[in-house]
Design an enzyme around this catalytic site. Structure first.
Site, short mmCIF file in Angstrom:
data_model
loop_
_atom_site.label_atom_id
_atom_site.label_comp_id
_atom_site.label_asym_id
_atom_site.label_seq_id
_atom_site.Cartn_x
_atom_site.Cartn_y
_atom_site.Cartn_z
N CYS A 114 0.81 -1.22 0.00
CA CYS A 114 0.00 0.00 0.00
C CYS A 114 0.85 1.27 0.00
CB CYS A 114 -0.93 0.02 1.20
SG CYS A 114 -1.94 -1.44 1.26
N HIS A 276 -3.89 7.05 1.07
CA HIS A 276 -4.07 5.77 0.40
C HIS A 276 -5.51 5.33 0.65
CE1 HIS A 276 -4.09 1.58 -0.41
NE2 HIS A 276 -4.02 1.20 0.85
N ASN A 306 -9.92 -0.49 -3.03
CA ASN A 306 -8.53 -0.30 -2.62
C ASN A 306 -7.62 -0.87 -3.71
OD1 ASN A 306 -5.98 -0.67 -1.47
ND2 ASN A 306 -6.77 -1.23 0.55
O1 UT7 Z 1 -4.72 -1.28 2.14
C1 UT7 Z 1 -4.38 -2.40 2.84
C2 UT7 Z 1 -4.61 -2.20 4.25
N1 UT7 Z 1 -5.87 -2.82 4.64
C3 UT7 Z 1 -6.69 -2.16 5.39
O2 UT7 Z 1 -6.47 -1.02 5.70
C4 UT7 Z 1 -7.92 -2.89 5.89
C5 UT7 Z 1 -8.25 -2.45 7.28
N2 UT7 Z 1 -9.40 -3.19 7.84
C6 UT7 Z 1 -10.64 -2.99 7.37
O3 UT7 Z 1 -10.86 -2.18 6.48
C7 UT7 Z 1 -11.76 -3.75 8.05
O4 UT7 Z 1 -11.24 -4.53 9.09
C8 UT7 Z 1 -12.54 -4.67 7.07
C9 UT7 Z 1 -13.38 -3.83 6.13
C10 UT7 Z 1 -11.59 -5.54 6.29
C11 UT7 Z 1 -13.49 -5.60 7.84
O5 UT7 Z 1 -14.37 -4.84 8.62
P1 UT7 Z 1 -14.59 -5.22 10.16
O6 UT7 Z 1 -15.60 -4.30 10.65
O7 UT7 Z 1 -13.25 -5.17 10.83
O8 UT7 Z 1 -15.18 -6.67 10.08
P2 UT7 Z 1 -14.63 -8.04 10.68
O9 UT7 Z 1 -13.47 -8.54 9.88
O10 UT7 Z 1 -14.45 -7.91 12.17
O11 UT7 Z 1 -15.84 -9.01 10.39
C12 UT7 Z 1 -17.13 -8.80 10.98
C13 UT7 Z 1 -18.12 -9.80 10.44
C14 UT7 Z 1 -17.63 -11.22 10.49
O12 UT7 Z 1 -18.74 -12.04 10.83
P3 UT7 Z 1 -18.94 -12.56 12.35
O13 UT7 Z 1 -17.72 -13.37 12.67
O14 UT7 Z 1 -19.05 -11.31 13.17
O15 UT7 Z 1 -20.20 -13.36 12.26
C15 UT7 Z 1 -17.24 -11.54 9.07
O16 UT7 Z 1 -17.35 -12.90 8.75
O17 UT7 Z 1 -18.39 -9.53 9.05
C16 UT7 Z 1 -18.25 -10.74 8.30
N3 UT7 Z 1 -17.78 -10.39 6.95
C17 UT7 Z 1 -18.62 -10.11 5.93
N4 UT7 Z 1 -19.96 -10.09 5.83
C18 UT7 Z 1 -20.50 -9.76 4.65
C19 UT7 Z 1 -16.51 -10.26 6.51
N5 UT7 Z 1 -16.51 -9.91 5.22
C20 UT7 Z 1 -17.79 -9.81 4.83
C21 UT7 Z 1 -18.41 -9.46 3.61
N6 UT7 Z 1 -19.76 -9.45 3.57
N7 UT7 Z 1 -17.71 -9.14 2.51
#
Ligand code: UT7
Length: 349
Positions: A114, A276, A306
């Site tokens: 990134c 970014h 992204n």
């Molecule tokens: O540029 C590279 C650097 N990367 C970043 O900066 C990414 C930084 N992190 C993020 O942007 C966020 O952590 C994400 C957008 C990737 C994820 O959001 P979050 O609010 O942290 O969600 P999470 O990973 O804690 O997941 C929450 C829930 C999970 O379900 P349970 O375990 O709570 O039942 C996931 O399985 O959301 C579920 N989930 C989804 N649901 C629907 C994960 N991906 C999806 C999806 N659609 N695409």
């Protein structure tokens, strides 16, 4: 000592638009989930066979070179940042040299994910300041779609990323008080495995207690990529999203303030921050933390997702094309991502 300036800028994104609802054909996800957590509405995905990281880069480069008022023959160095190269080796830099029929100039590939474009800009900036080169082509490009898990298993990663390319030509500036004022580069390898693609690689499970590759059916010569790795879906990127998020919202503001302070400025002096495009929520958090107005921050993740190393040059190009950057403006570029690595650049446009 002359500073370096962005003499030309270009971007290229594939034609194919994939909305959040389109993703539902492949995985169990919801438009509302993606919008609420990331701000993304749609992304561009490259043509499966007709577009590569390098072909997209070449399109962006052609525009940047033309806008700089030079030809590809005038380029005397290439710096190419990507995590999704056409080949494992050689890098994309030489493919650009070939595609644009350039002279036998140096071509350097940067692997900083990134923050790759900012590392690339920083390297190019030193070559310009030292007087070694006069026209450097700096590129950030990605074809993420070639290696993402678009099933429900990989949805926490694949919904975020998109394909595209951005490029700039750096030249020594002739004017006083114009150009790249400073660049700031950082890393913390303590979190290298938090956002990573482990395979194929030479790690042999060395760095982690829980193996990340299965070599059971592999001879030593096949440990780079085994059948078991394919069967167990170990060839996709891994991301612990929440941990990345928590670190990003600390390091982004830090490295932006570092760049401003180094040059005697405060956030009030900033005309435009181009972060970014990792996640709209991260950008909003940074904006809030630094008390920046809406017109001081540019975001386009809504349309492109992204695009990793391509996101800063694509956003910078679009901001400039939309008339959001004028001569004399103070612009800060900043990035954080896998490594962890993070970086910023402060420029007077
Ligand atoms: O540029 C590279 C650097 N990367 C970043 O900066 C990414 C930084 N992190 C993020 O942007 C966020 O952590 C994400 C957008 C990737 C994820 O959001 P979050 O609010 O942290 O969600 P999470 O990973 O804690 O997941 C929450 C829930 C999970 O379900 P349970 O375990 O709570 O039942 C996931 O399985 O959301 C579920 N989930 C989804 N649901 C629907 C994960 N991906 C999806 C999806 N659609 N695409």
């Amino acid at each position: 000592m002359p500073l370096s300036k962005i003499a030309g800028i270009g971007m290229y994104v594939p034609e194919k638009v994939v909305t959040n609802n389109d993703l539902k054909k492949w995985m169990d996800t919801e438009d509302s989930w993606i919008q609420e957590r990331t701000g993304i509405l749609e992304r561009r995905l490259a043509h499966r066979t007709e577009e590569t990281t390098t072909t997209m880069a070449v399109e962006a480069a052609k525009i940047a070179i033309e806008r700089a008022g030079i030809t590809a023959q005038d380029i005397d160095f290439i710096v190419f940042a990507t995590l999704s190269p056409d080949y494992y080796f050689p890098g994309c830099g030489v493919l650009v040299q070939r595609a644009l029929k350039m002279k036998e100039v140096g071509a350097l590939d940067v692997r900083n994910q990134c923050s790759g474009f900012l590392y690339a800009i920083s390297v190019a900036d030193q070559f310009i300041k030292s007087g070694m080169y006069k026209n450097i082509l700096v590129i950030g490009a990605e074809k993420h779609s070639m290696g993402m898990d678009y099933s429900t298993r990989g949805r926490n990663v694949s919904v975020i990323f998109g394909d595209g390319a951005g490029a700039v030509v750096l030249q020594p500036t002739e004017k006083e008080n114009q150009g790249i004022l400073s660049t700031h580069l950082h890393s913390d390898g303590g979190s290298a495995e938090i956002l990573a693609q482990y395979n194929p690689g030479s790690h042999a499970n060395h760095w982690m207690e829980t193996p990340v590759a299965d070599f059971d059916d592999a001879e030593v010569g096949e440990m780079f990529m085994s059948h078991a790795m394919i069967d167990k879906a170990q060839l996709f990127p891994f991301m612990d999203g929440p941990t990345v998020f928590k670190k990003a919202i600390v390091k982004f503001p830090e490295v932006i303030v570092e760049a401003l302070t180094k040059n005697g400025y405060t956030t009030e002096d900033l005309n435009l921050l181009i972060p970014h495009q990792a996640n709209l929520r991260i950008s909003q958090f940074v904006q809030q933390k630094l008390k920046l107005r809406d017109d001081q921050v540019f975001n386009n993740i809504m349309s492109y997702g992204n695009t990793t190393a391509a996101s800063v040059p694509i956003a910078l190009c679009e901001a400039w094309q939309n008339g959001k950057i004028k001569e004399g403006d103070l612009v800060c570029l900043a990035a954080f991502g896998s490594g962890f690595t993070w970086a910023s650049a402060l420029l007077k446009w």
